[in-house]
Scaffold this active site. Structure first.
Site, PDB file in Angstrom:
ATOM      1  N   ARG A  53      40.169 -16.621  26.067  1.00  0.00           N
ATOM      2  CA  ARG A  53      40.566 -17.403  27.255  1.00  0.00           C
ATOM      3  C   ARG A  53      39.379 -18.054  27.946  1.00  0.00           C
ATOM      4  O   ARG A  53      38.241 -17.597  27.840  1.00  0.00           O
ATOM      5  CB  ARG A  53      41.233 -16.461  28.265  1.00  0.00           C
TER       6      ARG A  53
ATOM      7  N   HIS B 262      57.748 -19.399  35.817  1.00  0.00           N
ATOM      8  CA  HIS B 262      56.640 -19.513  34.858  1.00  0.00           C
ATOM      9  C   HIS B 262      56.568 -20.972  34.411  1.00  0.00           C
ATOM     10  O   HIS B 262      56.967 -21.297  33.283  1.00  0.00           O
ATOM     11  CB  HIS B 262      56.938 -18.575  33.689  1.00  0.00           C
TER      12      HIS B 262
ATOM     13  N   ASP C 135      50.701 -22.960  35.041  1.00  0.00           N
ATOM     14  CA  ASP C 135      51.332 -21.696  34.640  1.00  0.00           C
ATOM     15  C   ASP C 135      52.453 -21.216  35.559  1.00  0.00           C
ATOM     16  O   ASP C 135      53.417 -20.646  35.086  1.00  0.00           O
ATOM     17  CB  ASP C 135      50.251 -20.600  34.540  1.00  0.00           C
TER      18      ASP C 135
ATOM     19  N   ASN D 283      48.425 -27.745  27.963  1.00  0.00           N
ATOM     20  CA  ASN D 283      48.281 -29.048  27.296  1.00  0.00           C
ATOM     21  C   ASN D 283      49.160 -30.112  27.951  1.00  0.00           C
ATOM     22  O   ASN D 283      48.721 -31.237  28.187  1.00  0.00           O
ATOM     23  CB  ASN D 283      48.638 -28.941  25.809  1.00  0.00           C
TER      24      ASN D 283
ATOM     25  N   ARG E 216      58.499 -22.685  21.182  1.00  0.00           N
ATOM     26  CA  ARG E 216      58.113 -23.042  19.805  1.00  0.00           C
ATOM     27  C   ARG E 216      59.297 -22.788  18.904  1.00  0.00           C
ATOM     28  O   ARG E 216      59.606 -21.627  18.602  1.00  0.00           O
ATOM     29  CB  ARG E 216      56.978 -22.119  19.333  1.00  0.00           C
TER      30      ARG E 216
ATOM     31  N   GLY F 106      49.673 -36.152  23.609  1.00  0.00           N
ATOM     32  CA  GLY F 106      49.837 -37.421  24.334  1.00  0.00           C
ATOM     33  C   GLY F 106      51.128 -38.148  24.008  1.00  0.00           C
ATOM     34  O   GLY F 106      51.649 -38.925  24.821  1.00  0.00           O
TER      35      GLY F 106
ATOM     36  N   GLY G 245      43.081 -10.068  31.738  1.00  0.00           N
ATOM     37  CA  GLY G 245      43.719 -11.043  32.640  1.00  0.00           C
ATOM     38  C   GLY G 245      45.055 -10.665  33.242  1.00  0.00           C
ATOM     39  O   GLY G 245      45.127 -10.188  34.368  1.00  0.00           O
ATOM     40  N   GLY G 246      46.113 -10.882  32.460  1.00  0.00           N
ATOM     41  CA  GLY G 246      47.466 -10.712  32.997  1.00  0.00           C
ATOM     42  C   GLY G 246      47.781  -9.290  33.441  1.00  0.00           C
ATOM     43  O   GLY G 246      48.718  -9.070  34.202  1.00  0.00           O
TER      44      GLY G 246
ATOM     45  N   LYS H  55      50.519 -12.685  37.059  1.00  0.00           N
ATOM     46  CA  LYS H  55      51.850 -12.336  36.554  1.00  0.00           C
ATOM     47  C   LYS H  55      52.548 -11.310  37.456  1.00  0.00           C
ATOM     48  O   LYS H  55      53.738 -11.404  37.723  1.00  0.00           O
ATOM     49  CB  LYS H  55      51.748 -11.786  35.134  1.00  0.00           C
TER      50      LYS H  55
ATOM     51  N   SER I 123      54.409 -18.049  27.080  1.00  0.00           N
ATOM     52  CA  SER I 123      52.951 -17.954  27.016  1.00  0.00           C
ATOM     53  C   SER I 123      52.427 -18.592  25.732  1.00  0.00           C
ATOM     54  O   SER I 123      53.003 -18.404  24.659  1.00  0.00           O
ATOM     55  CB  SER I 123      52.538 -16.481  27.019  1.00  0.00           C
ATOM     56  N   ALA I 124      51.338 -19.327  25.853  1.00  0.00           N
ATOM     57  CA  ALA I 124      50.659 -19.946  24.706  1.00  0.00           C
ATOM     58  C   ALA I 124      51.563 -20.904  23.923  1.00  0.00           C
ATOM     59  O   ALA I 124      51.533 -20.952  22.705  1.00  0.00           O
ATOM     60  CB  ALA I 124      50.072 -18.867  23.787  1.00  0.00           C
TER      61      ALA I 124
HETATM   62  C1  OXD Z   1      49.402 -16.239  30.602  1.00  0.00           C
HETATM   63  C2  OXD Z   1      50.551 -15.678  29.880  1.00  0.00           C
HETATM   64  O1  OXD Z   1      48.305 -15.678  30.531  1.00  0.00           O
HETATM   65  O2  OXD Z   1      51.658 -16.191  30.052  1.00  0.00           O
HETATM   66  O3  OXD Z   1      49.601 -17.250  31.282  1.00  0.00           O
HETATM   67  O4  OXD Z   1      50.377 -14.704  29.126  1.00  0.00           O
HETATM   68 MN    MN Z   2      51.703 -17.766  31.481  1.00  0.00          MN
END
Ligand code: OXD
Ligand code: MN
Length: 650
Positions: free
Chosen positions: A404, A245, A292, A273, A441, A539, A217-218, A225, A267-268
């Site tokens: 993903r 971001h 994102d 959510n 986090r 929520g 992906g990224g 990205k 990320s994550a």
């Molecule tokens: C994403 C990341 O895939 O930030 O959005 O890694």
């Molecule tokens: Mn991201």
């Protein structure tokens, strides 16, 4: 060698022709962006063993891919910002001289598409024609990239038409780096196996993206990205806007007043959510614009107007459940590509913490059999009859932690269609932003929500953001807290200090700085000493959003502390505070997460200071330049740091 097709746009022709000559693919396909073409490519991949078609009944239009074990996340160590001067890439980026890098990479690209098809993908980042939208041409030898780009961006003829004869675009080249010899059978996930053979390279001054060796992906969907954050952040700095971001959401109060909020979390850390959350507070409605990336442009009225440049969600699967994010689950009910999740015997998918009982057996992300756990129906192990403890001790997961789903945004049941199409009050301006949230986090110290006292203080808060490293990146630091300013650490297209200055400039150059969004820092992840979450999150975060809206309206007072303005516990609306254990707000815990932990903050501020010192001190070939004020942490942020330090010492 294939013949370079004709293009009305001479720059497109030149880009394709250059790479055709160097990469020598067997054939070239220009992506039209039709549904038929998309599914034809998916079916071709099924035939080649690169996709598994999921049950037409359970998951219509859906496919599963399994990546190579070396190719499961972004590779920050192999990601480069190749500006002419090292100082312009800054202390947080890997840098190499652009001429040298191009020479090196051109060697790698030589003949790299032999035996493969070269796809040319015209794509738009944003609704076609919107004044904030930008365009790109990605060349790739990966059909996986083509179909994912079809979901994540607007692709095909409409973009090419919009580019016309001389429209400009960001040229992107991508290869999995795995040429095929005559007659050689392809593998399920071609890529360069060694991490040091992968390159994710941005050339900010040329506005080019070169990616080699990874299909993930990224690293490979270059609109995301590489373009929408790294290259766009540099364009934004030069042109006076922002590429961030951030998720974008629309919140409607019971009185039907609309607010638009962006939030930058690493990320994550729950952007998807929050972007799709079902508010627990009665009468409040939340809609999604993006999960994102946000591009924000100042309007003539001083407000910041945002679009989501993307067209889909590339969401982290594990943990996505009916409790945490039912709208994400609904978004991947059809026309979705899953990567590295579990295949069930009935042609469906499964992952850890999906809130759905595991099948008796399945196929894990590596393609091996997996079995329901003996004492937990929500877990799977690599052998029949294993206990939860045994599985945990092995560190086994059946779906990769960074597995993903790539789902079209239009599938999202709570999509704010106008906002998503960049429309506000019938005009293609993007949506005006009322509040910007930063977060991460953080198991200790950082309160539930903290309001910045000014724009500069808010920029300081963003610059000081930190978070535990997650599986979204290949790293040996997973779980450790690292500084991640504005959640942009892996995505700055230029020097982090100049980026801070650019944020400050947004106030100085605003047509009316009083109209800029208010800034907040949130933390849903505080834990007790024995590791239990102190805030239910999901929520229940609507309670925090309501307080933010009330602050915007000047309806509630705040507790003015040395670190910022915190809510009084009584002002957090606890209506509808019901749910399973762990999913209700405990008023005692609420008080604690709204109290300044002075000793913790002293340490926190010291580490922020240390990160500033690092940004300033990192030597480079052009360090003389760095001794001037440019490329150094702005004085205004150093001042906030000093003020907070002094206030905490009182
Ligand atoms: C994403 C990341 O895939 O930030 O959005 O890694
Ligand atoms: Mn991201």
């Amino acid at each position: 060698m294939a013949k370079t097709p004709k293009f009305a746009n001479a720059k497109v022709f030149a880009w394709v022709d250059k790479w055709n000559k160097l990469c020598t693919p067997d054939s070239i396909v220009v992506v039209k962006g039709t549904k038929k073409e998309h599914f034809d490519i998916c079916e071709m991949m099924v035939k080649k063993g690169q996709f598994i078609k999921l049950s037409a009944k359970k998951r219509p239009g859906c496919y599963l891919a399994r990546s190579h074990e070396s190719d499961v996340a972004r590779v920050e160590g192999r990601t480069f910002i190749c500006s002419k001067r090292e100082i312009d890439a800054g202390p947080t980026n890997h840098w190499m001289d652009p001429v040298e890098m191009k020479k090196k990479m051109e060697k790698a690209y030589k003949g790299c598409m032999k035996g493969r098809t070269m796809y040319v993908i015209p794509f738009a980042m944003g609704p076609i024609g919107n004044p904030i939208t930008q365009y790109g041409i990605e060349i790739t030898d990966s059909p996986y990239v083509v179909v994912n780009m079809n979901i994540m961006t607007r692709t095909g003829d409409a973009v090419m038409k919009h580019l016309g004869k001389d429209g400009s675009f960001i040229p992107c080249i991508h290869s999995v780096g795995a040429p095929l010899k005559k007659g050689q059978k392809d593998v399920a996930w071609p890529c360069a196996k060694k991490i040091e053979d992968k390159y994710i390279t941005q050339f900010p001054e040329d506005g080019e993206i070169w990616s080699f060796g990874s299909g993930y992906g990224g690293n490979a969907l270059l609109g995301k990205k590489c373009f929408a954050l790294r290259i766009a952040s540099k364009l934004a700095k030069d042109q006076g806007w922002m590429a961030e971001h951030m998720l974008i959401l629309t919140l409607t109060s019971p009185e039907k007043k609309q607010y638009h909020v962006t939030a930058a979390f690493p990320s994550a850390c729950g952007k998807t959510n929050l972007a799709m959350m079902l508010p627990k507070l009665p009468g409040w409605k939340l809609q999604t614009i993006g999960d994102d990336i946000a591009w924000l442009k100042p309007g003539a009225d001083g407000r910041l107007y945002a679009i989501n440049p993307e067209n889909g969600f590339f969401g982290v699967a594990p943990g996505t459940s009916n409790d945490s994010n039912p709208n994400a689950l609904k978004s991947c009910k059809k026309d979705t590509i899953f990567t590295n999740v579990v295949l069930t015997p009935d042609g469906d998918i499964w992952w850890e913490d999906m809130g759905i009982k595991a099948p008796k057996e399945g196929i894990d992300w590596k393609g091996n059999p997996c079995y329901v756990c003996a004492d937990d129906p929500y877990r799977m192990g690599p052998k029949p009859g294993m206990t939860k403890k045994e599985i945990k001790e092995m560190g086994y997961v059946a779906a990769h932690k960074n597995s993903r789903f790539t789902a079209p945004a239009v599938n999202c049941p709570v999509l704010d269609k106008d906002g998503f199409n960049g429309i506000f009050k019938k005009k293609p301006t993007g949506v005006p932003i009322d509040a910007i949230l930063f977060g991460g986090r953080r198991p200790s110290t950082i309160p539930l929500v903290n309001e910045a006292k000014s724009w500069t203080h808010g920029v300081f808060m963003g610059s000081a953001a930190g978070s535990e490293v997650t599986a979204a990146v290949i790293s040996d630091q997973i779980g450790q807290v690292r500084r991640d300013p504005m959640a942009m650490l892996p995505f700055f297209g230029y020097n982090v200090c100049d980026y801070f200055q650019h944020w400050l400039e947004m106030e100085r150059t605003s047509a009316d700085a009083t109209k800029l969004p208010k800034i907040y820092f949130v933390n849903w992840f505080r834990k007790t000493a024995d590791g239990k979450f102190m805030w239910p999150g999901f929520g229940d975060n609507s309670r925090v959003l309501k307080w933010i809206c009330q602050r915007i309206e000047g309806q509630v007072k705040a507790n003015e502390t040395p670190i910022g303005n915190l809510p009084f516990a009584k002002d957090i609306d606890l209506a509808n505070n019901e749910g399973r254990e762990g999913f209700t707000v405990d008023p005692k815990m609420l008080k604690e997460i709204l109290t300044v932990d002075v000793e913790g903050w002293k340490k926190e501020i010291a580490t922020v200071g240390a990160s500033y010192d690092e940004y300033d001190a990192k030597p480079s070939k052009d360090s003389k330049e760095a001794s001037k004020t440019a490329h150094r942490v702005p004085k205004a942020l150093r001042q906030v740091l000093a003020d907070v330090t002094a206030a905490l010492a009182k």
